[in-house]
Design an enzyme around this catalytic site. Structure first.
Site, mmCIF file in Angstrom:
data_model
loop_
_atom_site.group_PDB
_atom_site.id
_atom_site.type_symbol
_atom_site.label_atom_id
_atom_site.label_comp_id
_atom_site.label_asym_id
_atom_site.label_seq_id
_atom_site.Cartn_x
_atom_site.Cartn_y
_atom_site.Cartn_z
ATOM 1 N N CYS A 102 36.489 37.566 32.688
ATOM 2 C CA CYS A 102 35.564 37.587 33.819
ATOM 3 C C CYS A 102 34.376 36.669 33.533
ATOM 4 O O CYS A 102 33.706 36.811 32.505
ATOM 5 C CB CYS A 102 35.079 39.002 34.094
ATOM 6 S SG CYS A 102 33.922 39.086 35.494
ATOM 7 N N LYS A 141 43.877 39.544 29.256
ATOM 8 C CA LYS A 141 43.644 38.457 30.216
ATOM 9 C C LYS A 141 42.372 37.728 29.817
ATOM 10 O O LYS A 141 41.323 38.351 29.633
ATOM 11 C CB LYS A 141 43.524 38.986 31.644
ATOM 12 C CG LYS A 141 43.465 37.872 32.689
ATOM 13 C CD LYS A 141 43.517 38.428 34.114
ATOM 14 C CE LYS A 141 43.712 37.309 35.127
ATOM 15 N NZ LYS A 141 42.529 36.435 35.254
#
Length: 326
Positions: A102, A141
């Site tokens: 993020c 991720k």
């Protein structure tokens, strides 16, 4: 072609990316209804999900009962990451994903998300804590790196695999790129060379052609689609049909599409409650209208707070479009 995470088959290897404020339970269910190998929850702050009272709301948001759902956790403290992992696994999560990608300032300023790429030793303490806390598969991720001078995704992925991570997804940008420019799928190939677990390519995949090119350049085993699915919940199934021989989805048109949009709208109102649901649903309505070429109906639709009026306007817009095309 199906990827496997322990006993879980990701079939097809076309996954829905976690998108804050978008991939809530109603949208994930809609995408999954067309066909997806895995859908990933919105990013969940680890400490907050453990401390939340009551926990029923967190459970509803995450959708633990959904078979092909991964719960994504973010945080900077190994204790809270482990506790959150134990909680979501105990509630039925099938896969746990760790967010180290993020780019949002409110996340990276707290040394979470992609900020962890600046300290791989600390990043590994979080990975080890989560893997050690649960029996379910843990995935990661992340991005290519923090910036062009720190492109360390291969090292992070290699160390993550050594710590027990079962799959790695790479967004083909650095953190400092945010979502600007074009995702560099070719740069993901360096991660393919560093790991043996499944690799997923992410970033700017908007259809079968871009998905095929992302796979070719990256050497990845599958793709993850995020913003491309906005207004097109059937997109993942279309990519799966084109690339992996899955049955082509029946893409709703006309009245059927209007019914799907109204059903999605009603699901959001039920999930969030009337006032919040109306506000959150507007962005989805806008994407549907844009994809259908019905932007002219946008202003009136966005101005109404009546669910019945929304349904009537959506159906009227599609009927008018069909009559104009006849």
């Amino acid at each position: 072609m199906a990827l496997r995470l322990a006993e879980i088959a990701l079939d097809p290897p076309v996954l829905l990316a976690p998108l804050a404020g978008i991939t809530d339970l109603p949208f994930r269910r809609l995408v999954a209804s067309f066909g997806a190998g895995l859908v990933v929850s919105e990013m969940v702050a680890s400490q907050e999900v453990v401390q939340a009272r009551p926990l029923a709301r967190a459970r509803a948001e995450l959708g633990f009962e959904e078979a092909a759902t991964s719960v994504q956790l973010a945080g900077r403290d190994p204790y809270w990451m482990a506790e959150a992992a134990k909680y979501v696994a105990g509630q039925g999560a099938r896969v746990i994903d760790i967010n180290m990608g993020c780019p949002a300032k409110k996340v990276t300023n707290g040394y979470s998300g992609s900020a962890l790429m600046k300290d791989l030793d600390h990043a590994l303490t979080l990975i080890e804590a989560v893997v050690g806390a649960v029996e379910v598969p843990v995935t990661l991720k992340t991005r290519l790196g923090w910036d062009d001078a720190l492109m360390n995704a291969p090292e992070l992925a290699r160390r993550a695999e050594g710590a027990g991570v079962r799959m790695v997804t790479i967004h083909g940008r650095t953190r400092c790129q945010f979502y600007k420019g074009q995702a560099d799928w070719g740069a993901i190939a360096s991660v393919r060379q560093a790991i043996t677990v499944p690799l997923i390519a992410n970033g700017d995949i908007t259809g079968p052609d871009s998905a095929a090119e992302a796979l070719r350049l990256s050497g990845a085993d599958g793709v993850m689609i995020g913003r491309g699915a906005q207004g097109r919940p059937w997109l993942l199934a279309q990519v799966a049909a084109a690339l992996f021989g899955r049955p082509a989805p029946v893409v709703p048109q006309g009245d059927a599409l209007a019914d799907m949009i109204v059903g999605h709208h009603q699901a959001m109102l039920s999930f969030y409650g009337l006032d919040l649901g109306i506000r959150i649903a507007r962005k989805h309505l806008g994407w549907y209208l844009e994809m259908a070429g019905l932007e002219a109906a946008r202003a009136e639709l966005m101005a109404t707070n009546s669910p019945d009026r929304v349904a009537a306007l959506v159906r009227a817009a599609f009927r008018h479009q069909e009559r104009a095309a006849a």
